[in-house]
Design an enzyme around this catalytic site. Structure first.
Site, PDB file in Angstrom:
ATOM      1  CG  HIS A 375      58.325  35.453  17.883  1.00  0.00           C
ATOM      2  ND1 HIS A 375      58.034  34.728  19.001  1.00  0.00           N
ATOM      3  CD2 HIS A 375      59.404  36.209  18.188  1.00  0.00           C
ATOM      4  CE1 HIS A 375      58.878  35.045  19.963  1.00  0.00           C
ATOM      5  NE2 HIS A 375      59.733  35.929  19.489  1.00  0.00           N
ATOM      6  CE  LYS A 566      43.732  29.886  18.976  1.00  0.00           C
ATOM      7  NZ  LYS A 566      45.090  29.467  19.264  1.00  0.00           N
ATOM      8  NE  ARG A 567      45.064  40.699  18.367  1.00  0.00           N
ATOM      9  CZ  ARG A 567      45.640  41.910  18.441  1.00  0.00           C
ATOM     10  NH1 ARG A 567      46.278  42.269  19.544  1.00  0.00           N
ATOM     11  NH2 ARG A 567      45.570  42.768  17.443  1.00  0.00           N
ATOM     12  CE  LYS A 572      46.454  34.193  16.096  1.00  0.00           C
ATOM     13  NZ  LYS A 572      47.496  33.404  16.775  1.00  0.00           N
ATOM     14  CB  THR A 674      52.057  30.332  24.285  1.00  0.00           C
ATOM     15  OG1 THR A 674      51.476  31.566  23.850  1.00  0.00           O
ATOM     16  CG2 THR A 674      53.508  30.283  23.853  1.00  0.00           C
ATOM     17  CE  LYS A 678      50.017  31.208  28.060  1.00  0.00           C
ATOM     18  NZ  LYS A 678      49.857  32.460  27.307  1.00  0.00           N
TER      19      LYS A 678
HETATM   20  O1  73E Z   1      52.476  31.498  17.081  1.00  0.00           O
HETATM   21  C1  73E Z   1      52.649  32.648  17.861  1.00  0.00           C
HETATM   22  C2  73E Z   1      53.752  32.406  18.870  1.00  0.00           C
HETATM   23  O2  73E Z   1      53.357  31.428  19.791  1.00  0.00           O
HETATM   24  C3  73E Z   1      53.020  33.824  16.960  1.00  0.00           C
HETATM   25  O3  73E Z   1      51.961  34.058  16.085  1.00  0.00           O
HETATM   26  C4  73E Z   1      53.305  35.051  17.813  1.00  0.00           C
HETATM   27  O4  73E Z   1      54.378  34.726  18.709  1.00  0.00           O
HETATM   28  C5  73E Z   1      54.069  33.692  19.614  1.00  0.00           C
HETATM   29  C6  73E Z   1      55.238  33.520  20.552  1.00  0.00           C
HETATM   30  O5  73E Z   1      56.325  32.953  19.907  1.00  0.00           O
HETATM   31  C7  73E Z   1      53.690  36.238  17.016  1.00  0.00           C
HETATM   32  N1  73E Z   1      53.331  37.514  17.265  1.00  0.00           N
HETATM   33  C8  73E Z   1      53.916  38.271  16.359  1.00  0.00           C
HETATM   34  N2  73E Z   1      54.601  37.511  15.553  1.00  0.00           N
HETATM   35  N3  73E Z   1      54.461  36.227  15.958  1.00  0.00           N
HETATM   36  C9  73E Z   1      53.819  39.713  16.255  1.00  0.00           C
HETATM   37  C10 73E Z   1      54.272  40.370  15.125  1.00  0.00           C
HETATM   38  C11 73E Z   1      54.195  41.749  15.042  1.00  0.00           C
HETATM   39  C12 73E Z   1      53.662  42.477  16.078  1.00  0.00           C
HETATM   40  C13 73E Z   1      53.197  41.824  17.202  1.00  0.00           C
HETATM   41  C14 73E Z   1      53.273  40.447  17.290  1.00  0.00           C
END
Ligand code: 73E
Length: 833
Positions: A375, A566-567, A572, A674, A678
């Protein structure tokens, strides 16, 4: 209500109806029944929480009916392969409304509750949502559970039942304050504990050699302590289908309430400490999004839920006469990032040590079981556990990882005899001074499929961090672009738009989102557009009144709602948005009569508690808000709102009310996003970079219906390699220069010129996320946005086209991709009379 004088037969029928009936009368009876027998009250004396619980229990009965039947059927059927989605996070959101939509009884339940004399809206609002995730990754897991169920793919989601989910956010004096999320305080009506399916998980100790009954030398683990995992099940109903999956979350407990041997020896303190230590494992969700912090408790969590889940799957498999070596035929396990990657070694341990398979068979089974989703490309998110820590906690697992690594590197040597570097890069163990276990490498070697979450992300993965893996296993790689569930994010959260769509194209679009294409001609239909506009303005009114109630700021629903939710993270680039706001502000200050399209800037998002820059960004946004919202010259043309506590409940309010969606990450940094989907699906236009899924959204909605700006991912690399000098831009762009000086002037910070220096210094000396490089492009793009906004007719055409063309981003499409390309599983259609 429950008394009937019609004899036993009809009494029986009533019992059945009360648990399963879907019409209003049955629902009313069921609510009264649960009020009486679960909450111990009559309707007249019930609190709103009593009613919420009774309604939820009534609904849970109906879901259970479907769930139990589904699993009875699919576990026994040896031709069915089930999906197991392993994720450390599931950001479920409130359950009540979504389940009512799925069962297609939203209106019936609303009437039932209303006729019993309660306010249905208050009942829905009463629900405390399970915040068992940080952001996109956790929410994606829940969207996927929804789609798996809706597509009738038998599946179980496995995760952790954190006692405290993601913290609640409050804002005090502009700063984020974290409050413990006690979501279980008033009980959770959706879950069912199943202590009879508890499993033991072992930690610590050492390994040793031993000989079995026929003299074969083997190794075994002699652990030093054991923790019990208790499963809690929540039904995952699909939309308008009969079958129902579930989410199984593990709670950790001490194996006995007290260790009586320590107690009897007088070591009462140690006995209690052991209990607390065991329970700590599932106590709290780590609130870091995309930041790896090498905490021992986190590794315990990962192993705990991986081991519990694998033991659970293996038990079901063996109970149904499956052979251990056929485990992969029954279960397709998806690893949601590397958080459950330890499962690769754990399944090996189970197959070798418990099922007594030989290495080769065990490894073949393991490699055909797992697939892994990456991810993020951010290096700081890559999980690697210090070897010492790993060894102390999981000595047998480390031994197995060594063996996997040894055999794997032998294969690498055969393939690349000339290349020594590739060995060290592919090794599961990093040896750069200190030694680490690399979880991404473990996931890659143990999986038959590896995927990224958007086209660009997959390409960059293959080109950069997983490049050596492509050389090794070119056929393992897939792209599966993320998706979102239209049931929660349109049907439930935007009823106005849903009705409008259904009225014009029928009611099957929530299942087949590509049908939205039929809306395209309406983008040029004045009557439709007027209704579309009215839906949007009504959603904006609702949000405005919530903003007024919760933070006391009055916003104008006919201004453009320019939203970034978003976070909070530097990549970002919430601060790029702030630079734009201050640019507008300074334009107004230097010419108070300048024509500015009224805008309301809305921010919403949490910062990791230990992430100083992110927290300072929240303070900056609030300080800008304070200034702008109270400046006479601004005359309400711009407003800045930081809304505290972003969660799924609040998210459902915001997407339907947005006009402009800010997707402005540095290209190459956001894996997918995502929220971007939305927003667009609810008719917001996007201002965005060529990053993550933005690229594919733009392809779908049409270039002319998307506000694009900024450097591309390859330009970002190029600029960085060519001695990027942000100061040069700062010196040469007058507006930017004035904005940065303004931030440091102290006006925003009660005269304190240093408060925001960490932010401005970061931009001027280094600017790792290239805000200044993108600033001029962003500002001119925002000027185009404002110009377009003037022409409301054009704007609405663009917005309708966005909705009509977002079909690709249904999570049903993503799940179908997984089913066809990776899991090779088919729907199972349950019939319930
Ligand atoms: O871009 C997003 C993505 O849409 C990405 O930053 C996020 O995952 C979403 C779903 O695919 C994400 N979160 C984490 N890594 N990628 C993450 C890593 C460690 C702890 C918690 C979350």
């Amino acid at each position: 209500f429950l008394i009937n004088n019609q004899g036993l037969e009809s009494g029986k029928m009533k019992m059945c109806n009360i648990r399963t009936g879907l019409d209003k009368a049955c629902l009313k009876e069921a609510i009264i029944d649960h009020l009486f027998y679960k909450q111990g009250c009559e309707p007249e004396g019930a609190s709103i929480n009593d009613v919420y619980l009774a309604v939820s229990y009534a609904l849970r009965d109906r879901l259970l009916h479907h769930g139990l039947k589904t699993f009875d059927a699919v576990l026994e059927d040896e031709d069915i392969r089930l999906v197991s989605y392993l994720s450390a996070e599931f950001l479920m959101g409130p359950q009540l409304g979504a389940n009512l939509i799925d069962l297609n009884i939203f209106d019936e339940m609303r009437q039932a509750v209303t006729e019993l004399g309660f306010d249905f809206k208050l009942v829905l609002e009463q629900e405390e949502e399970p915040g068992l995730g940080n952001g996109g990754l956790g929410r994606l897991a829940s969207c996927y559970m929804d789609s798996l169920a809706s597509l009738e793919i038998p599946a179980i989601g496995y995760g952790i039942r954190y006692e405290f989910g993601i913290f609640d956010q409050e804002i005090k004096d502009g700063w984020q304050v974290e409050i413990t999320d006690k979501w279980l305080r008033y009980g959770n009506p959706w879950e069912i504990a199943r202590p009879e399916s508890s499993v033991n998980v072992y930690f610590g100790g050492y390994t040793e050699q031993y000989s079995n009954e026929i003299g074969k030398v083997l190794r075994r683990w002699v652990p030093s302590y054991v923790v019990k995992g208790i499963p809690y099940d929540t039904s995952e109903m699909g939309y308008k289908v009969a079958s129902c999956n579930f989410l199984r979350l593990w709670k950790s407990e001490a194996i006995e309430s007290f260790d009586f041997s320590s107690f009897n020896h007088g070591d009462y303190y140690k006995a209690v400490m052991d209990k607390i230590e065991s329970e700590n494992i599932s106590k709290i969700l780590y609130p870091n999004d995309e930041l790896y912090v090498g905490k021992q408790l986190r590794l315990k969590q990962q192993y705990f839920f991986s081991s519990c889940s694998l033991q659970d799957m293996m038990r079901m498999h063996l109970e149904n006469q499956g052979k251990p070596q056929d485990f992969h035929k029954k279960w397709a396990i998806q690893l949601n990032d590397t958080h459950p990657a330890i499962s690769v070694a754990e399944l090996m341990r189970i197959l070798l040590d418990e099922c007594k398979l030989d290495w080769k068979t065990a490894w073949e089974t393991t490699q055909q079981t797992f697939s892994y989703t990456n991810h993020t490309l951010l290096p700081e998110a890559l999980e690697k556990w210090p070897l010492d820590l790993f060894k102390a906690l999981l000595p047998r697992l480390l031994e197995i990882i060594y063996e996997i690594n040894y055999r794997f590197l032998e294969e690498v040597k055969r393939r690349f005899p000339e290349d020594n570097n590739i060995l060290s890069r592919l090794s599961l163990i990093e040896e750069t001074g200190s030694s680490y276990v690399r979880m991404a490498n473990l996931a890659c070697v143990g999986s038959y499929a590896i995927n990224g979450v958007a086209s660009l992300h997959t390409e960059l993965l293959k080109k950069n961090i997983l490049n050596d893996w492509v050389s090794m296993y070119p056929d393992k790689f897939y792209n599966i672009t993320n998706g979102i569930t239209p049931r929660r994010f349109v049907v439930l959260s935007n009823p106005g738009l849903s009705k409008l769509i259904t009225k014009n194209i029928g009611d099957t679009w929530p299942q087949y989102l590509n049908e939205l294409k039929k809306l395209e001609p309406f983008a040029y239909d004045a009557n439709f557009k007027e209704q579309f506009r009215q839906v949007k303005i009504e959603n904006k009114r609702i949000l405005s009144s919530v903003i007024k109630d919760r933070i006391g700021i009055v916003v104008n629903p006919s201004s453009m709602f320019d939203v970034q939710v978003k976070r909070i993270h530097e990549y970002k680039r919430q601060h790029l948005n702030v630079l734009h706001i201050l640019t507008l502000y300074l334009r107004i200050k230097s010419n108070p009569d300048i024509e500015i399209q009224p805008r309301t800037f809305i921010f919403w998002g949490k910062a990791a508690p230990g992430y100083f820059m992110a927290k300072l960004l929240i303070k900056l946004i609030n300080s800008v808000g304070n200034l702008v919202n109270n400046d006479f010259d601004v005359r309400d043309r711009i407003k800045v709102v930081f809304f505290p506590d972003f969660n799924v409940k609040n998210a459902q309010l915001i997407y339907p009310a947005a006009d402009l969606s800010e997707q402005i990450s540095t290209s190459g940094k956001e894996a997918s996003g995502t929220g971007n989907m939305k927003f667009a699906l609810n008719g917001a236009l996007t201002i965005g970079t060529l990053d993550g899924a933005n690229i594919e959204i733009r392809e779908e909605v049409g270039y002319e219906n998307f506000f694009l700006f900024g450097l591309t991912a390859s330009q970002v690399i190029e600029v960085k390699q060519n001695n990027y000098d942000p100061r040069f831009i700062y010196e040469n762009n007058m507006e930017l220069n004035a904005v940065i000086k303004f931030i440091n002037s102290g006006i925003l910070s009660n005269g304190d010129r240093n408060l925001f220096k960490p932010i401005t210094d970061n931009l001027l000396y280094g600017d790792p996320y290239l805000l200044l490089a993108d600033y001029p492009l962003y500002i001119s793009c925002q000027d185009i946005v404002a110009e377009t906004w003037k022409d409301k007719d054009k704007w609405n055409t663009m917005a309708v086209l966005n909705v009509a063309r977002m079909g690709k981003f249904s999570s049903d499409r993503s799940i179908n991709d997984y089913c066809e390309n990776i899991w090779k599983v088919k729907p199972f259609k349950l019939k319930i009379e």
